[in-house]
Design a protein around this motif. Structure first.
Motif, PDB file in Angstrom:
ATOM      1  N   TYR A  71      60.577  43.988  28.123  1.00 14.68           N
ATOM      2  CA  TYR A  71      61.201  45.108  28.825  1.00 14.68           C
ATOM      3  C   TYR A  71      61.421  44.798  30.303  1.00 14.68           C
ATOM      4  CZ  TYR A  71      59.905  47.004  24.425  1.00 14.68           C
ATOM      5  OH  TYR A  71      59.800  47.174  23.083  1.00 14.68           O
ATOM      6  N   LEU A  72      62.381  45.516  30.867  1.00 12.84           N
ATOM      7  CA  LEU A  72      62.791  45.366  32.264  1.00 12.84           C
ATOM      8  C   LEU A  72      62.540  46.678  32.975  1.00 12.84           C
ATOM      9  CD1 LEU A  72      64.524  43.539  34.279  1.00 12.84           C
ATOM     10  CD2 LEU A  72      66.479  44.883  33.492  1.00 12.84           C
ATOM     11  N   LEU A  73      61.898  46.618  34.139  1.00 11.28           N
ATOM     12  CA  LEU A  73      61.594  47.819  34.917  1.00 11.28           C
ATOM     13  C   LEU A  73      62.329  47.776  36.247  1.00 11.28           C
ATOM     14  CD1 LEU A  73      59.729  50.421  35.274  1.00 11.28           C
ATOM     15  CD2 LEU A  73      58.256  48.888  36.615  1.00 11.28           C
ATOM     16  N   ALA A  74      63.003  48.872  36.575  1.00 12.81           N
ATOM     17  CA  ALA A  74      63.609  49.023  37.896  1.00 12.81           C
ATOM     18  C   ALA A  74      62.988  50.233  38.582  1.00 12.81           C
ATOM     19  CB  ALA A  74      65.126  49.218  37.781  1.00 12.81           C
ATOM     20  N   MET A  75      62.842  50.141  39.888  1.00 13.09           N
ATOM     21  CA  MET A  75      62.424  51.277  40.718  1.00 13.09           C
ATOM     22  C   MET A  75      63.453  51.400  41.829  1.00 13.09           C
ATOM     23  SD  MET A  75      58.975  51.719  42.966  1.00 13.09           S
ATOM     24  CE  MET A  75      58.732  53.087  44.087  1.00 13.09           C
ATOM     25  N   ILE A  76      64.081  52.579  41.917  1.00 14.56           N
ATOM     26  CA  ILE A  76      65.218  52.767  42.830  1.00 14.56           C
ATOM     27  C   ILE A  76      65.020  54.024  43.658  1.00 14.56           C
ATOM     28  CG2 ILE A  76      67.733  53.052  42.966  1.00 14.56           C
ATOM     29  CD1 ILE A  76      67.739  51.919  39.982  1.00 14.56           C
TER      30      ILE A  76
END
Length: 196
Positions: A71-76
């Motif tokens: 899985y890939l996690l982004a925080m924006i």
């Protein structure tokens, strides 16, 4: 009868708004909540946290779900004031971390996901500047299934490197990401030292 139907519709809309795990201004909207822990603090969507409590990367996980893949996690941050354009907001990428997998560990009922990756963009904690009037920033976490051979699309390398102006909907399309599986968000306000 008509008033009753309107009241029922309003309750359904209110319930779906309460179930949303992303802020109203963020697309794509996600209803499944990513478990996010800053230390021992469990983040309910929209929780206001102190800046000092968010400087280390959080622990993430999921409840009542099995995630056997990668899985890939982004925080924006979706609330950054654009220079010289009062009232206009842009985005800052606070993390883009790949290769999350189930660790087999459980914390408070959450199956914890971990990664050894530090990129494509390492985590850096919220640090919203002072604004008058104060404006809490929304920091959105989105978890996607990671495609095989994932790479940052050429059209987005500059935004990922500089961290400014990431268009997540376009990034998803260009990177071949499916809709986020889980999401959550926190709020941090400059000078705010309370946990609410």
């Amino acid at each position: 009868m008509h008033i009753s139907a309107l009241f029922s519709s309003a309750l359904v809309l209110a319930g779906s708004a309460l179930a949303q795990s992303t802020p109203p201004a963020f697309l794509p909207a996600v209803n499944s909540t990513l478990d996010v822990y800053y230390g021992t603090t469990y983040v309910t969507p929209g929780l206001m946290l102190r800046k000092s409590a968010t400087q280390r990367a959080p622990t993430i996980g999921v409840t009542n779900a099995t995630l056997p893949g990668t899985y890939l996690l982004a925080m924006i941050d979706i609330d950054v004031q654009q220079q010289g354009q009062p009232g206009k907001r842009t985005t800052v990428l606070h993390a883009l971390l790949q290769d999350y997998k189930s660790s087999g560990q459980v914390q408070n009922g959450s199956t914890i996901l971990t990664t050894r990756a530090t990129g494509p963009s390492s985590y850096f904690g919220p640090a919203p500047p002072a604004e008058t009037p104060p404006h809490p920033h929304n920091y959105v976490f989105v978890l996607h299934e990671q495609p095989a051979n994932f790479a940052v699309p050429a059209a987005h390398r500059q935004a990922v490197q500089s961290r400014f102006g990431i268009d997540w909907v376009r990034f998803m399309a260009d990177a071949g990401l499916s809709a986020p599986l889980f999401a959550n968000y926190i709020q941090v306000q400059s000078g705010d030292n309370t946990v609410r």
